[in-house]
Scaffold this motif. Structure first.
Motif, PDB file in Angstrom:
ATOM      1  N   ILE A  75       0.852  -1.194   0.000  1.00 15.34           N
ATOM      2  CA  ILE A  75       0.000   0.000   0.000  1.00 15.34           C
ATOM      3  C   ILE A  75       0.884   1.239   0.000  1.00 15.34           C
ATOM      4  CG2 ILE A  75      -1.805   1.255   1.239  1.00 15.34           C
ATOM      5  CD1 ILE A  75      -2.553  -1.413   2.603  1.00 15.34           C
ATOM      6  N   GLY A  76       0.633   2.152  -0.939  1.00 11.06           N
ATOM      7  CA  GLY A  76       1.401   3.388  -1.034  1.00 11.06           C
ATOM      8  C   GLY A  76       0.622   4.591  -0.528  1.00 11.06           C
ATOM      9  N   PHE A  77       1.303   5.724  -0.438  1.00  8.90           N
ATOM     10  CA  PHE A  77       0.684   6.968   0.056  1.00  8.90           C
ATOM     11  C   PHE A  77       1.006   8.094  -0.913  1.00  8.90           C
ATOM     12  CE2 PHE A  77       0.417  10.889   2.475  1.00  8.90           C
ATOM     13  CZ  PHE A  77      -0.708  10.703   3.252  1.00  8.90           C
ATOM     14  N   VAL A  78      -0.030   8.849  -1.289  1.00  6.50           N
ATOM     15  CA  VAL A  78       0.105   9.910  -2.285  1.00  6.50           C
ATOM     16  C   VAL A  78      -0.406  11.232  -1.713  1.00  6.50           C
ATOM     17  CG1 VAL A  78      -0.824  10.789  -4.476  1.00  6.50           C
ATOM     18  CG2 VAL A  78      -0.022   8.434  -4.320  1.00  6.50           C
ATOM     19  N   SER A  79       0.354  12.296  -1.960  1.00  5.93           N
ATOM     20  CA  SER A  79      -0.123  13.648  -1.684  1.00  5.93           C
ATOM     21  C   SER A  79       0.369  14.575  -2.787  1.00  5.93           C
ATOM     22  CB  SER A  79       0.366  14.153  -0.322  1.00  5.93           C
ATOM     23  OG  SER A  79      -0.131  15.460  -0.081  1.00  5.93           O
ATOM     24  N   TRP A  80      -0.224  15.752  -2.873  1.00  6.19           N
ATOM     25  CA  TRP A  80       0.278  16.813  -3.725  1.00  6.19           C
ATOM     26  C   TRP A  80       1.017  17.819  -2.860  1.00  6.19           C
ATOM     27  CZ3 TRP A  80      -4.695  18.086  -7.067  1.00  6.19           C
ATOM     28  CH2 TRP A  80      -4.954  16.999  -7.919  1.00  6.19           C
ATOM     29  N   THR A  81       1.674  18.770  -3.493  1.00  8.99           N
ATOM     30  CA  THR A  81       2.321  19.853  -2.758  1.00  8.99           C
ATOM     31  C   THR A  81       1.532  21.136  -2.961  1.00  8.99           C
ATOM     32  OG1 THR A  81       3.768  20.347  -4.641  1.00  8.99           O
ATOM     33  CG2 THR A  81       4.603  18.822  -2.971  1.00  8.99           C
ATOM     34  N   TYR A  82       1.657  22.057  -1.998  1.00  8.30           N
ATOM     35  CA  TYR A  82       0.900  23.306  -2.005  1.00  8.30           C
ATOM     36  C   TYR A  82       1.821  24.465  -1.660  1.00  8.30           C
ATOM     37  CZ  TYR A  82      -2.909  19.950  -1.864  1.00  8.30           C
ATOM     38  OH  TYR A  82      -3.739  18.900  -2.152  1.00  8.30           O
ATOM     39  N   PRO A  83       1.487  25.677  -2.124  1.00 10.87           N
ATOM     40  CA  PRO A  83       2.347  26.836  -1.834  1.00 10.87           C
ATOM     41  C   PRO A  83       2.577  27.054  -0.342  1.00 10.87           C
ATOM     42  CG  PRO A  83       0.723  27.393  -3.502  1.00 10.87           C
ATOM     43  CD  PRO A  83       0.345  26.049  -2.982  1.00 10.87           C
ATOM     44  N   VAL A  84       1.534  26.846   0.462  1.00 14.15           N
ATOM     45  CA  VAL A  84       1.671  26.926   1.919  1.00 14.15           C
ATOM     46  C   VAL A  84       1.389  25.530   2.458  1.00 14.15           C
ATOM     47  CG1 VAL A  84       0.819  27.945   4.048  1.00 14.15           C
ATOM     48  CG2 VAL A  84       0.984  29.348   1.987  1.00 14.15           C
ATOM     49  N   ALA A  85       2.422  24.901   2.988  1.00 14.06           N
ATOM     50  CA  ALA A  85       2.278  23.518   3.455  1.00 14.06           C
ATOM     51  C   ALA A  85       1.637  23.495   4.830  1.00 14.06           C
ATOM     52  CB  ALA A  85       3.649  22.851   3.496  1.00 14.06           C
ATOM     53  N   GLY A  86       0.508  22.843   4.948  1.00 10.58           N
ATOM     54  CA  GLY A  86      -0.130  22.658   6.249  1.00 10.58           C
ATOM     55  C   GLY A  86       0.321  21.350   6.877  1.00 10.58           C
ATOM     56  N   GLY A  87      -0.028  21.168   8.134  1.00 12.35           N
ATOM     57  CA  GLY A  87       0.364  19.951   8.828  1.00 12.35           C
ATOM     58  C   GLY A  87      -0.549  18.771   8.573  1.00 12.35           C
ATOM     59  N   TRP A  88      -1.640  18.984   7.824  1.00 15.37           N
ATOM     60  CA  TRP A  88      -2.620  17.918   7.652  1.00 15.37           C
ATOM     61  C   TRP A  88      -2.067  16.735   6.861  1.00 15.37           C
ATOM     62  CZ3 TRP A  88      -4.464  16.956   2.607  1.00 15.37           C
ATOM     63  CH2 TRP A  88      -4.161  17.937   1.651  1.00 15.37           C
ATOM     64  N   VAL A  89      -1.213  16.996   5.887  1.00 18.50           N
ATOM     65  CA  VAL A  89      -0.641  15.896   5.108  1.00 18.50           C
ATOM     66  C   VAL A  89       0.233  15.017   5.998  1.00 18.50           C
ATOM     67  CG1 VAL A  89       0.911  15.287   3.217  1.00 18.50           C
ATOM     68  CG2 VAL A  89      -0.751  17.130   2.912  1.00 18.50           C
TER      69      VAL A  89
END
Length: 370
Positions: A206-220
């Motif tokens: 099982i893998g984990f995927v996220s995108w990146t954002y200009p302001v990184a929040g702690g939710w990822v």
């Protein structure tokens, strides 16, 4: 029972301040509906009735008080309580559904609380507290807002500057700064539940995927921690190369590059399931995999987070399956946040609170058993 019943006696019995009692009896919008009701019920039970001069309930239709009219010539009626909502819409592609659901909850509760709600949509990376001409900062500098709701992660320096100006309540993001009330989702256990659901269906890689954002929040990072915890508790294999866009120091990949890498790992490493940090990421991944000839859930399973329906498609052939996800009650979170802010304005010295909401698993069409 005191011989002489007054507002001080009501305050003592309800463990509230005299100011809160007075405002509750005057139906002040800065006091929560629940508190106002408690005060009225006790006052009626004990037979307390304030004098007309004390009770100045504002009638918003007439612009006058329901007791004595104290505006008179040259005087202004009491102003409406106005709060702002800073909605950090990033330039990076994202789903607007979450924001619309939160705003729906805010607007409904604003009517109940008799509060004027000022919405300000602002790319979070562009909010400069030193620029007076920006809409949000102009409102704050003019003292038009009595408090603000932060929706979407904002830079830490921005939050520090804003909390010097007015009370803050953060929705769906936790800040290290003190003196900020928070209403968020309990991310890690929810993601852990999804991993366990995949394992129950027979998935072992099982893998984990996220995108990146200009302001990184702690939710990822919090959702990633739930993924890691579940893997280790289940005795499943963890490989860093099966994880995308979590470590901020690592090179980030675009959504298209992530999809390309995921397609390769499905075929090369037989990674049969992917946990996405959010639904809009999951739908983007599913669409890209379909374009590469990989079908979900036939060739791999995908889960999301938020409980959002798939984006509308132009043709039935382009329709995406509804993702298996954790449904977040965004409207209720918006409503609760507005009440929290109104209470904070009325009771600025009250202890600050962090409330975590449990999302609910919803079975979609993107998870298949092996």
């Amino acid at each position: 029972m005191p011989r002489r019943l007054n507002q001080a006696a009501l305050a003592k019995q309800l463990n509230l301040s005299r100011a809160t009692i007075s405002r509750s009896l005057a139906d002040h919008p800065a006091i929560s509906l629940e508190t106002r009701q408690r005060v009225r019920e006790l006052a009626a039970e004990l037979g307390y009735s304030p004098s007309p001069g004390r009770l100045r309930q504002r009638d918003p239709r007439a612009g006058k008080s329901n007791g004595q009219n104290r505006t008179g010539p040259g005087r202004r009626a009491a102003s409406t309580l106005t709060v702002g909502a800073l909605i950090g819409i990033p330039k990076h592609p994202t789903s607007m559904t979450v924001y619309s659901q939160i705003v729906s909850g805010l607007r409904a509760r604003a009517v109940t609380e008799r509060v004027s709600l000022d919405l300000c949509y602002q790319p979070p990376e562009e909010l400069d507290v030193e620029r007076i001409r920006q809409g949000a900062m102009r409102q704050i500098r003019a003292n038009a807002w009595r408090g603000a709701l932060l929706i979407h992660p904002f830079p830490s320096a921005t939050v520090t500057a804003l909390k010097r100006c007015l009370p803050l309540v953060s929705l769906l993001e936790r800040y290290a700064q003190p003196e900020v009330d928070i209403i968020d989702v309990d991310d890690a256990p929810a993601i852990s539940q999804l991993v366990h659901r995949l394992a129950t269906a027979g998935h072992r890689r099982i893998g984990f995927v996220s995108w990146t954002y200009p302001v990184a929040g702690g939710w990822v990072a919090r959702r990633f921690s739930g993924y890691v915890e579940a893997l280790f508790s289940l005795g499943l294999e963890f490989r860093p190369k099966w994880v995308f866009n979590v470590h901020q120091a690592a090179a980030s990949l675009s959504p298209t590059a992530v999809s390309t890498a995921v397609a390769r790992l499905i075929e090369k490493d037989q990674v049969s399931a992917w946990v996405c940090a959010a639904d809009h990421q999951a739908y983007g991944l599913i669409s890209d995999l379909h374009a590469r000839g990989l079908r979900v859930p036939r060739d791999c399973s995908v889960t999301g987070f938020d409980g959002l329906p798939p984006p509308e498609s132009l043709t039935p052939a382009e329709r995406l399956p509804r993702v298996t996800s954790m449904a977040v009650p965004h409207e209720q979170i918006g409503a609760a946040a507005l009440t929290r802010l109104v209470n904070r304005i009325a009771n600025p010295s009250a202890p600050y609170k962090k409330t975590l909401v449990d999302p609910q698993l919803i079975e979609g069409e993107t998870l298949a058993s092996l």
